[in-house]
Motif scaffolding. Sequence first.
Motif, PDB file in Angstrom:
ATOM      1  N   LYS A 226       0.866  -0.715  -0.130  1.00  0.00           N
ATOM      2  CA  LYS A 226      -0.250   0.345   0.046  1.00  0.00           C
ATOM      3  C   LYS A 226       0.928   0.992   0.169  1.00  0.00           C
ATOM      4  O   LYS A 226       0.722   1.866  -0.223  1.00  0.00           O
ATOM      5  CB  LYS A 226      -1.181   0.178   1.282  1.00  0.00           C
ATOM      6  CG  LYS A 226      -2.314  -0.794   1.223  1.00  0.00           C
ATOM      7  CD  LYS A 226      -3.101  -0.686   2.502  1.00  0.00           C
ATOM      8  CE  LYS A 226      -4.075  -1.975   2.141  1.00  0.00           C
ATOM      9  NZ  LYS A 226      -5.138  -2.019   2.724  1.00  0.00           N
ATOM     10  N   LYS A 227       2.002   0.811   0.893  1.00  0.00           N
ATOM     11  CA  LYS A 227       2.703   2.362   0.784  1.00  0.00           C
ATOM     12  C   LYS A 227       3.520   2.314  -0.682  1.00  0.00           C
ATOM     13  O   LYS A 227       3.458   4.190  -1.036  1.00  0.00           O
ATOM     14  CB  LYS A 227       4.584   2.151   1.679  1.00  0.00           C
ATOM     15  CG  LYS A 227       5.259   3.759   1.934  1.00  0.00           C
ATOM     16  CD  LYS A 227       5.923   2.884   3.366  1.00  0.00           C
ATOM     17  CE  LYS A 227       6.079   4.827   3.669  1.00  0.00           C
ATOM     18  NZ  LYS A 227       7.374   4.216   4.714  1.00  0.00           N
TER      19      LYS A 227
ATOM     20  N   GLY B  37       1.044   3.474  -2.633  1.00  0.00           N
ATOM     21  CA  GLY B  37      -0.252   5.433  -2.633  1.00  0.00           C
ATOM     22  C   GLY B  37       1.168   6.458  -3.279  1.00  0.00           C
ATOM     23  O   GLY B  37       1.123   7.831  -3.263  1.00  0.00           O
ATOM     24  N   LYS B  38       2.193   5.791  -4.622  1.00  0.00           N
ATOM     25  CA  LYS B  38       3.526   6.932  -4.475  1.00  0.00           C
ATOM     26  C   LYS B  38       3.213   7.148  -6.071  1.00  0.00           C
ATOM     27  O   LYS B  38       3.634   7.843  -5.518  1.00  0.00           O
ATOM     28  CB  LYS B  38       4.455   6.419  -4.291  1.00  0.00           C
ATOM     29  CG  LYS B  38       5.536   6.215  -2.706  1.00  0.00           C
ATOM     30  CD  LYS B  38       6.718   5.538  -2.231  1.00  0.00           C
ATOM     31  CE  LYS B  38       7.702   6.110  -2.922  1.00  0.00           C
ATOM     32  NZ  LYS B  38       9.121   5.392  -3.168  1.00  0.00           N
ATOM     33  N   TYR B  39       2.561   5.694  -6.466  1.00  0.00           N
ATOM     34  CA  TYR B  39       2.243   6.708  -8.139  1.00  0.00           C
ATOM     35  C   TYR B  39       0.796   6.169  -8.019  1.00  0.00           C
ATOM     36  O   TYR B  39      -0.344   6.055  -7.488  1.00  0.00           O
ATOM     37  CB  TYR B  39       2.782   5.499  -8.543  1.00  0.00           C
ATOM     38  CG  TYR B  39       4.915   5.714  -8.175  1.00  0.00           C
ATOM     39  CD1 TYR B  39       5.389   6.657  -8.724  1.00  0.00           C
ATOM     40  CD2 TYR B  39       5.415   4.045  -7.075  1.00  0.00           C
ATOM     41  CE1 TYR B  39       6.979   6.190  -8.653  1.00  0.00           C
ATOM     42  CE2 TYR B  39       6.060   4.742  -7.287  1.00  0.00           C
ATOM     43  CZ  TYR B  39       7.221   5.538  -7.781  1.00  0.00           C
ATOM     44  OH  TYR B  39       8.335   5.688  -6.889  1.00  0.00           O
TER      45      TYR B  39
ATOM     46  N   PHE C  95      -6.531   3.322  -3.926  1.00  0.00           N
ATOM     47  CA  PHE C  95      -5.268   3.490  -4.865  1.00  0.00           C
ATOM     48  C   PHE C  95      -5.646   3.404  -6.011  1.00  0.00           C
ATOM     49  O   PHE C  95      -4.642   4.366  -6.730  1.00  0.00           O
ATOM     50  CB  PHE C  95      -4.387   2.531  -4.179  1.00  0.00           C
ATOM     51  CG  PHE C  95      -3.703   2.948  -2.661  1.00  0.00           C
ATOM     52  CD1 PHE C  95      -2.933   3.019  -1.903  1.00  0.00           C
ATOM     53  CD2 PHE C  95      -4.460   1.571  -2.262  1.00  0.00           C
ATOM     54  CE1 PHE C  95      -2.777   3.477  -0.899  1.00  0.00           C
ATOM     55  CE2 PHE C  95      -4.737   1.420  -0.295  1.00  0.00           C
ATOM     56  CZ  PHE C  95      -3.199   2.637   0.078  1.00  0.00           C
ATOM     57  N   ILE C  96      -6.986   2.712  -6.505  1.00  0.00           N
ATOM     58  CA  ILE C  96      -6.489   2.870  -8.246  1.00  0.00           C
ATOM     59  C   ILE C  96      -7.025   4.009  -8.629  1.00  0.00           C
ATOM     60  O   ILE C  96      -8.486   5.131  -8.257  1.00  0.00           O
ATOM     61  CB  ILE C  96      -7.711   2.345  -8.049  1.00  0.00           C
ATOM     62  CG1 ILE C  96      -6.616   0.333  -7.609  1.00  0.00           C
ATOM     63  CG2 ILE C  96      -7.826   1.488  -9.935  1.00  0.00           C
ATOM     64  CD1 ILE C  96      -7.074  -1.043  -8.049  1.00  0.00           C
TER      65      ILE C  96
ATOM     66  N   GLU D 124      12.761  -2.335  -3.266  1.00  0.00           N
ATOM     67  CA  GLU D 124      13.603  -0.833  -3.907  1.00  0.00           C
ATOM     68  C   GLU D 124      12.945   0.074  -4.347  1.00  0.00           C
ATOM     69  O   GLU D 124      12.876   0.988  -4.578  1.00  0.00           O
ATOM     70  CB  GLU D 124      14.045  -1.991  -5.301  1.00  0.00           C
ATOM     71  CG  GLU D 124      14.760  -2.818  -5.192  1.00  0.00           C
ATOM     72  CD  GLU D 124      15.190  -3.301  -7.355  1.00  0.00           C
ATOM     73  OE1 GLU D 124      15.652  -2.350  -7.881  1.00  0.00           O
ATOM     74  OE2 GLU D 124      15.516  -4.480  -7.018  1.00  0.00           O
ATOM     75  N   ILE D 125      11.438   0.068  -4.388  1.00  0.00           N
ATOM     76  CA  ILE D 125      10.419   1.079  -5.212  1.00  0.00           C
ATOM     77  C   ILE D 125      10.182   1.852  -3.808  1.00  0.00           C
ATOM     78  O   ILE D 125      10.074   2.487  -3.625  1.00  0.00           O
ATOM     79  CB  ILE D 125       8.681  -0.085  -5.406  1.00  0.00           C
ATOM     80  CG1 ILE D 125       9.057  -0.761  -7.097  1.00  0.00           C
ATOM     81  CG2 ILE D 125       8.105   1.158  -6.225  1.00  0.00           C
ATOM     82  CD1 ILE D 125       8.513  -1.172  -6.980  1.00  0.00           C
ATOM     83  N   LEU D 126      10.008   0.930  -2.317  1.00  0.00           N
ATOM     84  CA  LEU D 126       9.547   1.749  -1.074  1.00  0.00           C
ATOM     85  C   LEU D 126      11.138   2.446  -1.476  1.00  0.00           C
ATOM     86  O   LEU D 126      10.752   4.063  -0.572  1.00  0.00           O
ATOM     87  CB  LEU D 126       9.720   0.485  -0.527  1.00  0.00           C
ATOM     88  CG  LEU D 126       8.570  -0.041  -0.018  1.00  0.00           C
ATOM     89  CD1 LEU D 126       8.867  -1.410   1.332  1.00  0.00           C
ATOM     90  CD2 LEU D 126       7.468   0.667   0.691  1.00  0.00           C
TER      91      LEU D 126
END
Length: 265
Positions: free
Chosen positions: A44-45, A48-50, A65-66, A261-263
Amino acid sequence: MSREKKLKEQRELIKSLKDSCKGETVIVLGCSPFLLDYDSHDLKKVLGKYKVLGIKQSYNIFKNFIDIHVYNCCNIEQYEYSDKKPLVIEASSKAPSDNNFDLFFHIQERNKANSLSSLALSSASDSCLDDWSFSGKRKYLKSAWRNCDIELRPCGPGIMSEIIFFICEHMGFSEIILIGCDNESSGKRTHFYRDKNNQYNHTSNDPHKNSPWINFEEEKRMFLGLMDFWNRWFLKKNTELKIVSKFNNYPSSIKKIELNEILQR
């Protein structure tokens, strides 16, 4: 707004979406039976970024989120959209449903020889993908439903190749990250929303439920066989295609990354 009015205004909406997310990252959230194996807090984190494109029933779990929701006639149910309604895209081999979609497409072709997968492999070229770009000359069934033109999409097979990759390119995303798009089954389960016998009783209007035109393993083989061509097509457009998955069934040209890596970006 009525479905008829939406269909008549669809061309203008598609035109307005061109490069609306230019240079951004999109997370494509699939329905793999392994989607729910990720740590919920971490996933979820990331979401929430993208921007997030949710496929089918992934919307029911991650609706907050969608931003874009895409489903087809195998997954038509009464999705309940909150005040933050996403862009809703329906694709079907049947008439438009009663759902509150924004864009509707008809998938008419069911000849495997005419699928994008077969065309790309037989020609050793990604040019067939250009033929179905939303920026190019599009194909319609004239006055096909209630005096409305219905736009056609190709057979991929699979919703990813029929709609999702094309809409991501049209909207201008420069990075596409696939999560929950493993193309692997867990026992008999091919999607997270199905039971251990691969049944999903909630969906009652799937036209292919009792006699699917293509089985999971064959669709998987055809889709994965097309991925090198998709990657080549996206690279020409300065778009990176990546996947988060514990499996290695995608071609090596598709970069694998970890959720962590994305986090850490």
